[in-house]
Write an enzyme that holds these catalytic residues in place. Structure first.
Site, PDB file in Angstrom:
ATOM      1  N   ARG A 157      35.687  19.646 -33.708  1.00  0.00           N
ATOM      2  CA  ARG A 157      35.819  20.281 -34.989  1.00  0.00           C
ATOM      3  C   ARG A 157      36.597  19.596 -36.081  1.00  0.00           C
ATOM      4  NH1 ARG A 157      38.766  26.211 -34.115  1.00  0.00           N
ATOM      5  NH2 ARG A 157      36.913  27.288 -33.330  1.00  0.00           N
ATOM      6  N   ARG A 204      42.792  21.254 -31.196  1.00  0.00           N
ATOM      7  CA  ARG A 204      42.596  22.404 -30.629  1.00  0.00           C
ATOM      8  C   ARG A 204      41.345  22.546 -30.107  1.00  0.00           C
ATOM      9  NH1 ARG A 204      41.787  28.559 -31.891  1.00  0.00           N
ATOM     10  NH2 ARG A 204      40.674  27.447 -33.628  1.00  0.00           N
TER      11      ARG A 204
HETATM   12  C1  LIG Z   1      39.732  33.543 -39.076  1.00  0.00           C
HETATM   13  C2  LIG Z   1      40.134  33.066 -37.601  1.00  0.00           C
HETATM   14  C3  LIG Z   1      39.514  33.232 -36.551  1.00  0.00           C
HETATM   15  C4  LIG Z   1      39.933  32.829 -35.393  1.00  0.00           C
HETATM   16  N1  LIG Z   1      39.021  33.039 -34.273  1.00  0.00           N
HETATM   17  C5  LIG Z   1      39.823  32.613 -33.065  1.00  0.00           C
HETATM   18  C6  LIG Z   1      39.040  32.643 -32.005  1.00  0.00           C
HETATM   19  O1  LIG Z   1      37.708  33.185 -31.808  1.00  0.00           O
HETATM   20  N2  LIG Z   1      39.655  32.333 -30.799  1.00  0.00           N
HETATM   21  C7  LIG Z   1      40.877  31.926 -30.580  1.00  0.00           C
HETATM   22  O2  LIG Z   1      41.383  31.344 -29.548  1.00  0.00           O
HETATM   23  N3  LIG Z   1      41.505  31.723 -31.789  1.00  0.00           N
HETATM   24  C8  LIG Z   1      41.073  31.871 -33.048  1.00  0.00           C
HETATM   25  N4  LIG Z   1      41.772  31.995 -34.159  1.00  0.00           N
HETATM   26  C9  LIG Z   1      43.210  31.445 -33.911  1.00  0.00           C
HETATM   27  C10 LIG Z   1      43.947  32.611 -33.566  1.00  0.00           C
HETATM   28  O3  LIG Z   1      43.567  33.520 -34.052  1.00  0.00           O
HETATM   29  C11 LIG Z   1      45.373  32.344 -33.779  1.00  0.00           C
HETATM   30  O4  LIG Z   1      45.760  31.090 -33.379  1.00  0.00           O
HETATM   31  C12 LIG Z   1      45.975  33.728 -32.771  1.00  0.00           C
HETATM   32  O5  LIG Z   1      45.718  34.791 -33.182  1.00  0.00           O
HETATM   33  C13 LIG Z   1      47.778  33.385 -33.098  1.00  0.00           C
HETATM   34  O6  LIG Z   1      48.436  34.485 -32.643  1.00  0.00           O
HETATM   35  P1  LIG Z   1      49.823  34.895 -32.947  1.00  0.00           P
HETATM   36  O7  LIG Z   1      50.107  36.024 -32.085  1.00  0.00           O
HETATM   37  O8  LIG Z   1      50.550  33.651 -32.381  1.00  0.00           O
HETATM   38  O9  LIG Z   1      50.069  34.717 -34.424  1.00  0.00           O
HETATM   39  P2  LIG Z   1      49.383  35.993 -35.295  1.00  0.00           P
HETATM   40  O10 LIG Z   1      48.424  36.550 -35.080  1.00  0.00           O
HETATM   41  O11 LIG Z   1      49.242  34.922 -36.558  1.00  0.00           O
HETATM   42  O12 LIG Z   1      50.506  36.759 -35.723  1.00  0.00           O
HETATM   43  C14 LIG Z   1      51.655  36.406 -36.587  1.00  0.00           C
HETATM   44  C15 LIG Z   1      52.534  37.560 -36.790  1.00  0.00           C
HETATM   45  O13 LIG Z   1      53.905  37.201 -37.359  1.00  0.00           O
HETATM   46  C16 LIG Z   1      54.276  38.095 -38.398  1.00  0.00           C
HETATM   47  N5  LIG Z   1      55.343  37.348 -39.176  1.00  0.00           N
HETATM   48  C17 LIG Z   1      55.357  35.889 -39.511  1.00  0.00           C
HETATM   49  N6  LIG Z   1      56.403  35.609 -40.090  1.00  0.00           N
HETATM   50  C18 LIG Z   1      57.227  36.650 -39.986  1.00  0.00           C
HETATM   51  C19 LIG Z   1      58.499  36.929 -40.108  1.00  0.00           C
HETATM   52  N7  LIG Z   1      59.320  36.122 -40.845  1.00  0.00           N
HETATM   53  N8  LIG Z   1      59.193  38.127 -39.920  1.00  0.00           N
HETATM   54  C20 LIG Z   1      58.409  39.204 -39.308  1.00  0.00           C
HETATM   55  N9  LIG Z   1      57.162  38.696 -38.994  1.00  0.00           N
HETATM   56  C21 LIG Z   1      56.489  37.910 -39.289  1.00  0.00           C
HETATM   57  C22 LIG Z   1      53.237  38.396 -39.127  1.00  0.00           C
HETATM   58  O14 LIG Z   1      53.104  39.623 -39.942  1.00  0.00           O
HETATM   59  C23 LIG Z   1      52.019  38.557 -37.822  1.00  0.00           C
HETATM   60  O15 LIG Z   1      52.326  39.710 -37.298  1.00  0.00           O
HETATM   61  C24 LIG Z   1      41.170  32.197 -35.260  1.00  0.00           C
HETATM   62  C25 LIG Z   1      41.832  32.187 -36.426  1.00  0.00           C
HETATM   63  C26 LIG Z   1      41.386  32.781 -37.686  1.00  0.00           C
HETATM   64  C27 LIG Z   1      42.212  32.440 -38.952  1.00  0.00           C
END
Ligand SMILES: Cc1cc2nc3c(=O)[nH]c(=O)nc-3n(C[C@H](O)[C@H](O)[C@H](O)COP(=O)(O)OP(=O)(O)OC[C@H]3O[C@@H](n4cnc5c(N)ncnc54)[C@H](O)[C@@H]3O)c2cc1C
Length: 501
Positions: free
Chosen positions: A269, A363
């Site tokens: 990437r 990544r």
């Molecule tokens: C458009 C897009 C496409 C992607 N496609 C892929 C893919 O195909 N495959 C892949 O492996 N990865 C992909 N990624 C990356 C992947 O989606 C993320 O790395 C992963 O979903 C992160 O999951 P998470 O649960 O760690 O965080 P997130 O799903 O980002 O969730 C974070 C959570 O924390 C909450 N939050 C944040 N701060 C606070 C706070 N202070 N108090 C309370 N709540 C809070 C938010 O509201 C949310 O609910 C993609 C990312 C994007 C943006």
């Protein structure tokens, strides 16, 4: 007084998986926004990387992961997480996720950049994140041991005798916890051009950093090469899987400028993002051309992306899609082991908020949903077996004011973009330092800028025009927020700059 619950902050894949794995232990799941709607997880398109194909093996997946990480992966973490791919897929299926399958019943596996095998498991073509989150949210809602707090933000962690014992929640004040799990996602919202939700401001790193947790690899930010080049606050993503199906990159002169690069359009990437940025810097427009590779089949293979394009008047079957790089993923975060343990007792971090060293300097596509799922499973099991019930009474604490992130976005976009240089990084540090004491977004950005300043080399996603080569002795950088502040103060004192950076 009843025993304190585990508090999980964030309801993306990592938080949902942690909460479900902890059942029947009492959990409070706190989420800014509505359950299942915030964060990056519901936006994920391509899928989950897992070495489950007949021609695949976890050693091949590990080799691809280490190559993408450009010498900075923690090999033990990478081996552990990649090795749990099948477990993660099975756990997700046990919670009701239905991955796409071929007519013979085997998984339909996609190919993405820098993967040597087809190993991307997906849902409804390109709606993987939405499909996973929908199933897990339904399961969470029917799990009696999980209390859900929506539209509620964690503002500060509470530490007593060197351990985290609670969290200050917006509108609720201090709440005691047996353990706190940060599942707050990444930091793409610190940039003006991003594919991530604008609310992803690295909150986890700020919360953890302010109680002494170590941060790691903060300088490494992945720029996705192909965000849709339209005017929108958050740029829609054109998944790598489209290039995996044969779509090519061309400029507005019709030249296929990646044709001579190793891997061509499926090069890592950072390589593709820099090549596109160079075309744009030279005044040219860049397009992803799927007409020959997919044509009328585009809508069937990528229905979600097709709809996104149509919203902006683009028919990818007949027209090249305008694209540009945008921030997409933060490799750095709260230093944690594969179970999510941090260096602060009582504090755990999972998913994109955490940094296990799986990704190193860059990544590998679709390894983040894998990491979020595996860490959620691991953390849930580890916390359930290690964390004893505690009863703590907490005093009220003063809460920070939320600041407008726009000024921080401008500083970060200017100084910490695809190409970095000492002058720009120094200016960013000096501009962020006065804000960072009271502004969480500025504090996280400062930690990123300090790490980028200190990394005098180009490696993976971190490209310095003043240090264009890789340093043979380059190692991972772990530091506390206090250390980042001290470094920044010293730098600012050594050469005061105008504050207009
Ligand atoms: C458009 C897009 C496409 C992607 N496609 C892929 C893919 O195909 N495959 C892949 O492996 N990865 C992909 N990624 C990356 C992947 O989606 C993320 O790395 C992963 O979903 C992160 O999951 P998470 O649960 O760690 O965080 P997130 O799903 O980002 O969730 C974070 C959570 O924390 C909450 N939050 C944040 N701060 C606070 C706070 N202070 N108090 C309370 N709540 C809070 C938010 O509201 C949310 O609910 C993609 C990312 C994007 C943006």
């Amino acid at each position: 007084m009843s025993a304190a619950p585990v508090i999980v902050i964030g309801s993306g894949l990592a938080g949902l998986m942690t909460a479900l794995t902890l059942a029947p232990m009492p959990v409070v799941l706190v989420t800014a926004g509505r359950l299942g709607q915030a964060g990056s997880s519901p936006l994920a398109q391509g899928g989950v990387a897992a070495a489950i194909g007949v021609d695949d093996d976890t050693s091949l997946h590990l080799a691809d992961t280490l190559a993408a990480g450009d010498g900075l992966c923690d090999a033990a973490s990478a081996r552990e997480i990649v090795g749990r791919g099948r477990d993660a897929i099975m756990a997700l299926e046990s919670h009701g996720v239905r991955f796409d399958r071929k007519p013979d019943g085997s998984y339909a596996l996609g190919l993405e950049a820098a993967h040597s095998r087809h190993r991307i498991v997906h849902v409804d073509g390109d709606a993987t994140g939405a499909g996973i989150v929908k199933a897990l949210v339904a399961k969470v809602r029917e799990t009696a041991s999980i209390t859900i707090l929506e539209d509620c933000r964690a503002l500060r962690l509470i530490k007593r005798d060197d351990r985290v014992v609670g969290v200050c929640l917006e509108g609720k004040g201090p709440v005691a916890a047996r353990a706190v799990v940060l599942a707050t996602g990444g930091a793409g919202g610190l940039y003006e051009a991003t594919t991530t939700p604008l609310g992803n401001l690295g909150q986890g790193a700020a919360l953890a950093g302010r109680v002494g947790a170590r941060l790691a690899d903060m300088e490494f930010v992945q720029f996705h090469p192909t965000a849709l080049a339209v005017s929108a606050p958050r740029l829609p993503l054109i998944s790598e899987a489209v290039r995996g199906e044969g779509a090519i990159l061309i400029n507005d002169r019709g030249e296929r400028f990646m044709a001579d690069q190793p891997g061509q359009e499926l090069a890592p990437r950072d390589v593709v993002a820099r090549a596109i940025a160079a075309e744009i810097d030279a005044g040219r427009k860049v397009y992803l051309d799927a007409r020959a590779a997919l044509g009328e089949g585009f809508v069937r293979r990528f229905p979600g992306i097709f709809a996104l394009c149509q919203e902006h008047g683009i028919d990818p079957a007949r027209m090249p899609i305008p694209v540009r790089p945008a921030t997409h993923y933060h490799m750095g975060g709260i230093a944690a082991d594969c179970d999510g343990r941090t260096n602060v007792p009582g504090l755990w971090a999972v998913g994109e908020a955490a940094c296990t060293g799986l990704h190193g300097a860059n990544r590998l596509a679709s390894n983040s949903l894998l990491e979020a799922a595996v860490m959620g499973l691991n953390a849930g099991r580890a916390i359930a077996s290690e964390m004893t019930a505690a009863t703590v009474r907490l005093e009220p604490v003063s809460l920070p004011q939320m600041s407008d992130p726009a000024p921080v976005r401008a500083i970060v976009s200017r100084g910490l973009g695809i190409l970095r240089h000492e002058t720009g990084l120094r200016a960013a540090i000096c501009a962020l330092l006065p804000k960072a004491g009271h502004d969480d977004a500025a504090a996280v950005a400062l930690a990123m800028a300090v790490a980028a300043f200190a990394r005098c080399e180009s490696r993976g996603s971190h490209a310095r025009t003043d240090y264009p080569h890789k340093n043979a002795s380059g190692t991972r950088k772990l530091f506390t927020m206090d250390e980042a502040f001290a470094f920044a103060r010293e730098l600012a004192a050594s050469q005061p700059l105008s504050r207009t950076a």
